[in-house]
Design a protein around this motif. Structure first.
Motif, short mmCIF file in Angstrom:
data_model
loop_
_atom_site.label_atom_id
_atom_site.label_comp_id
_atom_site.label_asym_id
_atom_site.label_seq_id
_atom_site.Cartn_x
_atom_site.Cartn_y
_atom_site.Cartn_z
N ARG A 48 0.86 -1.19 0.00
CA ARG A 48 0.00 0.00 0.00
C ARG A 48 0.89 1.23 0.00
O ARG A 48 1.89 1.27 0.70
N PRO A 72 -1.16 -6.10 7.42
CA PRO A 72 -2.55 -5.65 7.48
C PRO A 72 -2.92 -5.16 8.88
O PRO A 72 -2.57 -5.78 9.88
N GLU A 95 -9.74 -6.70 10.37
CA GLU A 95 -8.92 -5.91 9.44
C GLU A 95 -8.08 -6.79 8.53
O GLU A 95 -7.96 -6.53 7.34
N GLU A 123 -8.64 -6.64 4.52
CA GLU A 123 -7.57 -6.12 3.67
C GLU A 123 -6.94 -7.17 2.77
O GLU A 123 -6.29 -6.82 1.78
N GLN A 125 -7.67 -5.09 -0.67
CA GLN A 125 -8.77 -4.15 -0.47
C GLN A 125 -8.42 -2.85 -1.21
O GLN A 125 -7.82 -1.94 -0.66
N GLU A 127 -8.90 0.71 0.00
CA GLU A 127 -7.99 1.15 1.07
C GLU A 127 -6.58 1.41 0.52
O GLU A 127 -5.63 1.55 1.28
N ILE A 177 -4.72 -0.69 -1.17
CA ILE A 177 -3.88 -1.88 -1.19
C ILE A 177 -3.89 -2.44 -2.62
O ILE A 177 -4.95 -2.72 -3.17
#
Length: 193
Positions: free
Chosen positions: A88, A95, A112, A116, A162, A165, A167
């Motif tokens: 990310r 994560p 989470e 993710e 994800q 987010e 990622i």
């Protein structure tokens, strides 16, 4: 002693006053944290040390300086001993994410990791170090306190980053690959691996 990261530069919370060389000392009670953050971001200073005489009060006093965001995350191992990494913001990371209301930090960590990465069947095996870093949202600095847990899974399905987010990749990395990934990661993640 605690380390709170501003990008990859640490603010060290300590009771020891040492001769300044590549760092600066400030008194925790009177420090202007905004000034310290600016100094770490805009100069060649390697670290800042915030001094307080009572070791038991170091973290508590520091956490009163900025709003706190609690998060949970996982260092997840599969049955082959590989570690689950996410990619990310052009860096390798583990994560993690923000706790939701009425959720235990263990529940946050598992949720989470699942959200993710797409990995299911997670089991917490032990708590790891708690990490601290300062970030800026909507023009205001905050402290993220992340509670980490070692986890295992027998999951062998597809990994799903994800995307919303930020990622872009999720991968199982072996020991050699993990060491290489840490060269392009965050200081607080290197503490965990």
């Amino acid at each position: 002693m605690y380390k709170v990261f501003v990008n990859d530069k640490p603010i060290i919370l300590t009771t020891k006053v040492e001769q300044e060389t590549y760092f600066k000392n400030y008194l925790l009670d009177t420090v202007q944290l905004g000034k310290v953050i600016k100094e770490l971001n805009n100069t060649s200073l390697k670290e800042v040390r915030l001094i307080h005489k009572n070791e038991d009060k170091l973290l508590k006093k520091f956490l009163k300086k900025l709003p706190v965001v609690e998060a949970g995350g996982g260092k997840v191992y599969n049955k082959n001993g590989q570690i689950l990494f996410i990619y990310r913001n052009d860096k390798w990371d583990l994560p993690k994410g923000k706790a939701e209301a009425k959720e235990s930090i263990e529940e946050t960590s598992i949720r989470e990791v699942e959200e993710e990465t797409g990995v299911k069947g997670l089991k917490i095996t032990k708590p790891l170090e708690t990490t601290y870093h300062i970030f800026k949202r909507n023009g205001k600095y905050k402290i993220k306190v992340t509670y980490w847990f070692e986890m295992t899974t027998t999951f062998s399905g597809n990994l799903w980053p994800q995307i919303n987010e930020g990622i872009t990749k999720v991968e199982w990395l072996d020991e050699v690959q993990a060491v290489q990934a840490l060269e392009n990661s965050y200081a607080n993640i290197r503490l965990l691996i």
